[in-house]
Design an enzyme around this catalytic site. Structure first.
Site, PDB file in Angstrom:
ATOM      1  N   TRP A  47       0.843  -1.689  -0.311  1.00 43.10           N
ATOM      2  CA  TRP A  47       0.562  -0.153  -0.021  1.00 43.10           C
ATOM      3  C   TRP A  47       0.872   1.036  -0.075  1.00 43.10           C
ATOM      4  CZ3 TRP A  47      -5.091   2.164   0.401  1.00 43.10           C
ATOM      5  CH2 TRP A  47      -5.064   3.632   0.211  1.00 43.10           C
ATOM      6  N   ASP A  50       0.004   8.754   0.670  1.00 44.31           N
ATOM      7  CA  ASP A  50      -0.119  10.355   0.179  1.00 44.31           C
ATOM      8  C   ASP A  50       1.683  10.818  -0.108  1.00 44.31           C
ATOM      9  OD1 ASP A  50      -1.909  10.693   1.801  1.00 44.31           O
ATOM     10  OD2 ASP A  50      -1.473  12.384   3.111  1.00 44.31           O
TER      11      ASP A  50
END
Ligand SMILES: *[C@@H]1O[C@H](CO)[C@@H](O)[C@H](O)[C@H]1NC(C)=O
Ligand SMILES: *[C@@H]1O[C@H](CO)[C@@H](O)[C@H](O)[C@H]1NC(C)=O
Ligand SMILES: *[C@@H]1O[C@H](CO)[C@@H](O)[C@H](O)[C@H]1NC(C)=O
Ligand SMILES: *[C@@H]1O[C@H](CO)[C@@H](O)[C@H](O)[C@H]1NC(C)=O
Ligand SMILES: *[C@@H]1O[C@H](CO)[C@@H](O)[C@H](O)[C@H]1NC(C)=O
Length: 588
Positions: A47, A50
């Protein structure tokens, strides 16, 4: 590049390996698994969200990102900072994670933050830690060995946090320190998001030494109805020209841009304005849009969030990164073993109108361009026409097109209610809804039978005696797979189409992402798509189409097949593997 590589080789061995790695792109059309991109930034697996702390430091680009080293889903209590380095912002080598949740002041996660290069060249990171009490605090980190050109290891001093969580802000609403800038008084400033008495505020902290920080009583900006905002980015732009400015620049011929990410809508908004370093406040240029940043300009009308820019001193430009998440299910993320990409880095500058930003893929993308095809200048695209642009493998491609509009006579009337909701308008008037002037544009990632395709198009409307230009990405037929999120994406292009009579479109296609730049980068739309035909090995096709009643002309069209960049291929903990470095060295 070769000269630079040689010079660097003489100085730093690892830098040398990296630059050699950077020049090794080759065309691999299978990018590695379902939806995997070929030239967008992705870690090898797991994963990411930002973008964090991008910087150019001692001849090297660093990129950090919110990362879960243990899996393909977000893990609220366990976020780390992934770290990659690059010589050209296109090819990346993965390093070990830079920050992990190991200290009392970040025991439950190392969340977003930014990098600042201090006078003398020392790099510093400020980031949000979720501390052992699950409260958000701001921490600092420095390179363990500042002379390591790759800055592989980062140290979190024991005196952290440098900013404790303030009493008037809820413990879970205080985060995302920006890059620091210097005021004329010689003090550092940073912007941090915090909800104060229920008001989304961008707080300013000042410091003499980067260790002790004091909050300014007035926020930089307060958005009364927007809910929590995050990831503030305040940066200067030149009034004229395309050159970027360092984050501390603040002269008369400059403006500032404040970008905020709004949790409520999961969208990024920005405003051009004036920043006053005496009061540490921001005054918007377009006051009529009000203080609710949800009414500001959208950075991108598609699927991006939590963007962050940095000043690239190598090429004197400001470069923006943004996270584009997946649009299918968590089960799909787990099956793929990864989730989330970054947009291709974009150069940003201020439009002549002083109100909007222009965004454009950085020029380094041209190093990936391979086979090129074009269309004869002046090619007419009649009402209902569909012209195939054949001859390149178009599932990873860069397309530039300019449409000329001989007449606006047939433009459809615009009901004023649509002015407020261009997304909805794109939803009602998709590519298959015939119009007057438009819809015309590109069909990308199309299966041979056109059953699957994504349309990026324009449509001109008449509103009183003015014309409005709408740009949309229509995903409704992008994938035959069930359970994919396909919202309408679109925005108006803020330019005078009556005066120009032409409109440009640049589209970057990369397997599961279609990034489009309309009107020279005035309106950008990033879309995530999952065409099934590409998964089964069928080629994707590229077309120009026109579903309006008025013919349009193509005054220029060029499309390039793009090579696959080397993006974090070595593995998550592999650095630049000595073996591959050695082979490449002997090849060189
Ligand atoms: C973080 O990850 C570790 C290792 O997988 C796990 O034991 C721990 O429970 C996780 N912490 C949280 C808060 O999820
Ligand atoms: C930043 O830019 C300003 C204006 O161009 C210049 O005066 C200043 O020296 C620069 N600062 C740094 C650290 O480069
Ligand atoms: C991520 O994607 C989902 C659809 O799968 C969407 O609803 C959501 O808003 C997106 N989140 C962000 C942060 O963009
Ligand atoms: C153009 O309009 C026709 C009629 O609605 C439709 O069948 C066709 O698919 C449209 N073309 C595109 C590219 O959407
Ligand atoms: C290609 O697409 C056709 C339908 O358009 C399908 O029948 C065929 O199986 C596909 N070929 C491969 C190799 O997947």
């Amino acid at each position: 590049m070769a000269g630079l590589a040689l010079a660097a080789c003489a100085v730093f061995f690892h830098l040398c390996l990296l630059l050699l790695l950077s020049s090794s792109s080759s065309l691999r059309l299978a990018a590695g698994g379902r939806g995997r991109t070929a030239y967008h930034f992705q870690p090898a697996k797991n994963w990411q969200n930002d973008p964090n702390g991008p910087m150019y430091h001692h001849g090297m680009y660093h990129f950090f990102y919110q990362y879960n080293p243990r899996g393909a889903l977000w893990d609220i209590g366990n976020l780390s900072w992934g770290h990659s380095v690059s010589g050209d912002l296109v090819n990346w080598a993965a390093l070990d994670t830079a920050l992990d949740p190991t200290a009392p002041f970040d025991a439950n996660g190392c969340w977003s933050g930014s990098a600042t290069i201090l006078p003398g060249g020392l790099a510093a990171i400020l980031y949000t830690g979720i501390d052992a009490n699950n409260e958000q605090v701001q921490n600092v980190a420095f390179p363990k060995n500042p002379s390591d050109p790759l800055l592989r290891e980062w140290e979190k001093p024991a005196y952290n946090p440098v900013i404790a969580h303030p009493a008037d802000v809820p413990g879970d609403k205080f985060r995302d320190p920006s890059t620091a800038w210097l005021g004329r008084d010689g003090l550092w400033r940073i912007a941090v998001s915090g909800e104060v008495d229920g008001v989304a505020s961008t707080l300013v902290y000042r410091s003499k030494d980067f260790l002790r920080w004091e909050r300014n009583a007035a926020p930089l900006h307060a958005s009364h109805a927007a809910g929590m905002v995050e990831c503030p980015d305040l940066f200067p732009v030149a009034e004229h020209g395309r050159e970027g400015l360092n984050t501390s620049a603040n002269g008369a011929a400059e403006r500032h841009v404040l970008k905020l990410s709004v949790m409520d809508t999961l969208q990024d908004y920005y405003m051009v304005g004036r920043y006053d370093d005496a009061t540490d406040t921001f005054s918007p240029e377009e006051r009529e849009r009000g203080d609710d940043c949800r009414n500001w300009r959208r950075l991108d009308y598609g699927h991006v969030y939590a963007s962050k820019s940095f000043f690239d001193a190598r090429k004197n430009r400001r470069v923006l990164w943004a996270w584009a998440n997946e649009s299918d299910s968590q089960a799909d993320d787990v099956a793929r073993g990864w989730s989330g990409i970054q947009t291709f880095p974009r150069k940003l500058w201020l439009d002549k109108d002083g109100k909007q930003l222009l965004q454009w893929p950085i020029e380094e993308i041209e190093t990936l361009r391979r086979k090129r095809i074009g269309l004869r200048r002046g090619t007419k695209v009649e009402a209902g026409a569909l012209l195939e642009i054949a001859g390149i493998a178009s599932s990873q491609a860069d397309v530039e097109v300019v449409f000329k509009l001989p007449s606006l006579e047939e433009a459809e009337r615009l009901d004023p209610i649509w002015l407020l909701d261009p997304q909805k308008l794109c939803g009602e008037k998709g590519a298959s809804v015939q119009g007057g002037v438009g819809p015309f544009g590109l069909i990308v990632l199309a299966s041979g039978d056109l059953h699957e395709h994504t349309a990026v198009f324009f449509r001109v409307f008449k509103h009183h005696d003015k014309y409005k230009l709408l740009m949309c990405t229509d995903l409704t037929r992008s994938s035959t797979r069930a359970g994919v999120y396909k919202p309408p994406h679109g925005g108006f292009v803020d330019m005078d189409i009556e005066e120009h009579k032409r409109i440009s479109l640049r589209t970057l296609i990369d397997h599961s992402v279609v990034e489009s730049f309309g009107g020279g980068g005035r309106t950008c739309i990033t879309a995530r798509v999952y065409p099934e035909h590409a998964e089964t090995g069928n080629d994707s096709h590229l077309y120009v189409f026109n579903n309006g009643t008025d013919a349009v002309k193509v005054s220029r069209l060029e499309a390039w097949e793009l090579a696959t960049a080397t993006v974090n291929v070595v593995g998550d903990d592999g650095l630049v593997a000595p073996a591959s470095g050695a082979t490449r060295q002997s090849e060189a």
